[in-house]
Design a protein around this motif. Structure first.
Motif, PDB file in Angstrom:
ATOM      1  N   GLY A  65       0.806  -1.212   0.000  1.00  0.00           N
ATOM      2  CA  GLY A  65       0.000   0.000   0.000  1.00  0.00           C
ATOM      3  C   GLY A  65       0.840   1.263   0.000  1.00  0.00           C
ATOM      4  O   GLY A  65       2.072   1.224  -0.048  1.00  0.00           O
ATOM      5  N   MET A  66       0.142   2.393   0.053  1.00  0.00           N
ATOM      6  CA  MET A  66       0.780   3.708   0.027  1.00  0.00           C
ATOM      7  C   MET A  66       1.273   4.096   1.419  1.00  0.00           C
ATOM      8  O   MET A  66       0.562   3.924   2.404  1.00  0.00           O
ATOM      9  N   ILE A  67       2.475   4.644   1.454  1.00  0.00           N
ATOM     10  CA  ILE A  67       3.057   5.165   2.691  1.00  0.00           C
ATOM     11  C   ILE A  67       3.405   6.626   2.439  1.00  0.00           C
ATOM     12  O   ILE A  67       4.033   6.955   1.430  1.00  0.00           O
ATOM     13  N   HIS A  68       2.974   7.495   3.333  1.00  0.00           N
ATOM     14  CA  HIS A  68       3.262   8.926   3.214  1.00  0.00           C
ATOM     15  C   HIS A  68       4.538   9.234   3.993  1.00  0.00           C
ATOM     16  O   HIS A  68       4.650   8.898   5.174  1.00  0.00           O
ATOM     17  N   ILE A  69       5.485   9.872   3.327  1.00  0.00           N
ATOM     18  CA  ILE A  69       6.781  10.206   3.920  1.00  0.00           C
ATOM     19  C   ILE A  69       6.866  11.719   4.073  1.00  0.00           C
ATOM     20  O   ILE A  69       6.535  12.458   3.146  1.00  0.00           O
ATOM     21  N   THR A  70       7.326  12.173   5.229  1.00  0.00           N
ATOM     22  CA  THR A  70       7.597  13.590   5.450  1.00  0.00           C
ATOM     23  C   THR A  70       9.010  13.720   6.008  1.00  0.00           C
ATOM     24  O   THR A  70       9.325  13.119   7.036  1.00  0.00           O
ATOM     25  N   VAL A  71       9.849  14.474   5.302  1.00  0.00           N
ATOM     26  CA  VAL A  71      11.228  14.707   5.729  1.00  0.00           C
ATOM     27  C   VAL A  71      11.357  16.194   6.053  1.00  0.00           C
ATOM     28  O   VAL A  71      11.042  17.042   5.220  1.00  0.00           O
ATOM     29  N   SER A  83       7.784  16.082   1.099  1.00  0.00           N
ATOM     30  CA  SER A  83       6.877  14.963   1.371  1.00  0.00           C
ATOM     31  C   SER A  83       6.582  14.222   0.078  1.00  0.00           C
ATOM     32  O   SER A  83       6.689  14.782  -1.019  1.00  0.00           O
ATOM     33  N   GLN A  84       6.220  12.963   0.243  1.00  0.00           N
ATOM     34  CA  GLN A  84       5.979  12.099  -0.911  1.00  0.00           C
ATOM     35  C   GLN A  84       5.123  10.923  -0.472  1.00  0.00           C
ATOM     36  O   GLN A  84       5.248  10.433   0.649  1.00  0.00           O
ATOM     37  N   ASP A  85       4.261  10.466  -1.364  1.00  0.00           N
ATOM     38  CA  ASP A  85       3.535   9.214  -1.173  1.00  0.00           C
ATOM     39  C   ASP A  85       4.217   8.171  -2.044  1.00  0.00           C
ATOM     40  O   ASP A  85       4.477   8.416  -3.225  1.00  0.00           O
ATOM     41  N   ILE A  86       4.507   7.022  -1.455  1.00  0.00           N
ATOM     42  CA  ILE A  86       5.210   5.973  -2.190  1.00  0.00           C
ATOM     43  C   ILE A  86       4.505   4.642  -1.956  1.00  0.00           C
ATOM     44  O   ILE A  86       4.079   4.350  -0.843  1.00  0.00           O
ATOM     45  N   PHE A  87       4.359   3.864  -3.019  1.00  0.00           N
ATOM     46  CA  PHE A  87       3.737   2.547  -2.916  1.00  0.00           C
ATOM     47  C   PHE A  87       4.830   1.514  -2.678  1.00  0.00           C
ATOM     48  O   PHE A  87       5.809   1.451  -3.422  1.00  0.00           O
ATOM     49  N   LEU A  88       4.652   0.713  -1.632  1.00  0.00           N
ATOM     50  CA  LEU A  88       5.590  -0.370  -1.349  1.00  0.00           C
ATOM     51  C   LEU A  88       4.821  -1.677  -1.202  1.00  0.00           C
ATOM     52  O   LEU A  88       3.760  -1.719  -0.579  1.00  0.00           O
ATOM     53  N   GLU A  89       5.378  -2.723  -1.770  1.00  0.00           N
ATOM     54  CA  GLU A  89       4.829  -4.061  -1.586  1.00  0.00           C
ATOM     55  C   GLU A  89       5.100  -4.508  -0.147  1.00  0.00           C
ATOM     56  O   GLU A  89       5.969  -3.957   0.529  1.00  0.00           O
ATOM     57  N   THR A  97      16.659   9.305  -0.603  1.00  0.00           N
ATOM     58  CA  THR A  97      17.410  10.509  -0.255  1.00  0.00           C
ATOM     59  C   THR A  97      16.634  11.737  -0.720  1.00  0.00           C
ATOM     60  O   THR A  97      15.957  11.703  -1.757  1.00  0.00           O
ATOM     61  N   TYR A  98      16.729  12.791   0.061  1.00  0.00           N
ATOM     62  CA  TYR A  98      16.098  14.075  -0.261  1.00  0.00           C
ATOM     63  C   TYR A  98      17.151  15.158  -0.086  1.00  0.00           C
ATOM     64  O   TYR A  98      17.813  15.213   0.949  1.00  0.00           O
ATOM     65  N   PHE A  99      17.285  16.027  -1.096  1.00  0.00           N
ATOM     66  CA  PHE A  99      18.278  17.092  -1.053  1.00  0.00           C
ATOM     67  C   PHE A  99      17.590  18.422  -0.768  1.00  0.00           C
ATOM     68  O   PHE A  99      16.590  18.771  -1.400  1.00  0.00           O
ATOM     69  N   PHE A 100      18.136  19.153   0.191  1.00  0.00           N
ATOM     70  CA  PHE A 100      17.629  20.473   0.563  1.00  0.00           C
ATOM     71  C   PHE A 100      18.678  21.500   0.153  1.00  0.00           C
ATOM     72  O   PHE A 100      19.750  21.565   0.757  1.00  0.00           O
ATOM     73  N   GLN A 101      18.376  22.306  -0.849  1.00  0.00           N
ATOM     74  CA  GLN A 101      19.333  23.298  -1.336  1.00  0.00           C
ATOM     75  C   GLN A 101      19.222  24.625  -0.593  1.00  0.00           C
ATOM     76  O   GLN A 101      20.059  25.509  -0.769  1.00  0.00           O
ATOM     77  N   GLU A 102      18.221  24.776   0.259  1.00  0.00           N
ATOM     78  CA  GLU A 102      17.969  26.062   0.910  1.00  0.00           C
ATOM     79  C   GLU A 102      19.046  26.492   1.909  1.00  0.00           C
ATOM     80  O   GLU A 102      19.416  27.667   1.924  1.00  0.00           O
ATOM     81  N   GLN A 111      19.425  19.585  11.758  1.00  0.00           N
ATOM     82  CA  GLN A 111      18.729  18.426  12.312  1.00  0.00           C
ATOM     83  C   GLN A 111      17.728  17.915  11.291  1.00  0.00           C
ATOM     84  O   GLN A 111      17.030  18.703  10.650  1.00  0.00           O
ATOM     85  N   ALA A 112      17.664  16.595  11.156  1.00  0.00           N
ATOM     86  CA  ALA A 112      16.733  15.974  10.210  1.00  0.00           C
ATOM     87  C   ALA A 112      15.728  15.116  10.969  1.00  0.00           C
ATOM     88  O   ALA A 112      16.072  14.456  11.950  1.00  0.00           O
ATOM     89  N   LEU A 113      14.487  15.147  10.496  1.00  0.00           N
ATOM     90  CA  LEU A 113      13.418  14.337  11.071  1.00  0.00           C
ATOM     91  C   LEU A 113      12.679  13.661   9.921  1.00  0.00           C
ATOM     92  O   LEU A 113      12.311  14.319   8.945  1.00  0.00           O
ATOM     93  N   VAL A 114      12.472  12.348  10.030  1.00  0.00           N
ATOM     94  CA  VAL A 114      11.740  11.595   9.011  1.00  0.00           C
ATOM     95  C   VAL A 114      10.548  10.939   9.682  1.00  0.00           C
ATOM     96  O   VAL A 114      10.694  10.250  10.692  1.00  0.00           O
ATOM     97  N   ARG A 115       9.363  11.170   9.113  1.00  0.00           N
ATOM     98  CA  ARG A 115       8.133  10.552   9.623  1.00  0.00           C
ATOM     99  C   ARG A 115       7.440   9.816   8.491  1.00  0.00           C
ATOM    100  O   ARG A 115       7.481  10.260   7.340  1.00  0.00           O
ATOM    101  N   VAL A 116       6.793   8.708   8.843  1.00  0.00           N
ATOM    102  CA  VAL A 116       5.990   7.976   7.869  1.00  0.00           C
ATOM    103  C   VAL A 116       4.609   7.720   8.451  1.00  0.00           C
ATOM    104  O   VAL A 116       4.441   7.600   9.661  1.00  0.00           O
ATOM    105  N   ASN A 117       3.639   7.668   7.564  1.00  0.00           N
ATOM    106  CA  ASN A 117       2.268   7.403   7.974  1.00  0.00           C
ATOM    107  C   ASN A 117       1.611   6.585   6.879  1.00  0.00           C
ATOM    108  O   ASN A 117       1.587   7.041   5.740  1.00  0.00           O
ATOM    109  N   PRO A 118       1.061   5.469   7.061  1.00  0.00           N
ATOM    110  CA  PRO A 118       1.004   4.739   8.322  1.00  0.00           C
ATOM    111  C   PRO A 118       2.301   4.047   8.595  1.00  0.00           C
ATOM    112  O   PRO A 118       3.001   3.553   7.855  1.00  0.00           O
TER     113      PRO A 118
END
Length: 118
Positions: A65-71, A83-89, A97-102, A111-118
């Protein structure tokens, strides 16, 4: 109420609880591990730009199913979110990896924080 009636109600409550909790465990369940963060230049629109890369491993420990990722990356210069929604078996593993150019090269307290739902 008789003792038999109380036992039936108690059994009904237990069965209902098991059904509800069992339903909560269905579906995809993302698990994040091995979070890394490193600063380096990256090509952005054909130009080198300094930034911070957040990497991590994601595994689906539930059903497909779909997993929502927030970095989130925060530092002395601000906070940014990808953020991204990704389908995983079921059981599938990915390194993302996510690149932040700011942030600039002079930033501090990254500091980095990664959350997933569900």
């Amino acid at each position: 109420m008789t003792e038999m009636g109380i036992k039936r109600k108690a059994l009904a409550i237990v069965l209902l609880s098991v059904a509800v909790l069992g339903g909560c465990l269905r579906g995809p369940r993302g698990r994040v591990s091995n979070i890394t963060r490193q600063e380096h230049p990256e090509l952005i629109n054909g130009n080198l730009d300094w930034g911070s890369e957040v990497g991590f491993d994601l595994k689906n420990e539930g059903e497909s199913g779909m997993i929502h990722i927030t970095v989130t990356l925060s530092c002395s210069e601000g906070q940014w979110v990808r953020s991204q929604d990704i389908f995983l078996e079921a059981g599938q593993f990915k390194h993302l990896t996510y690149f932040f150019q700011e942030p600039t090269i002079n930033t501090t307290n990254l500091q980095a924080l990664v959350r997933v739902n569900p």
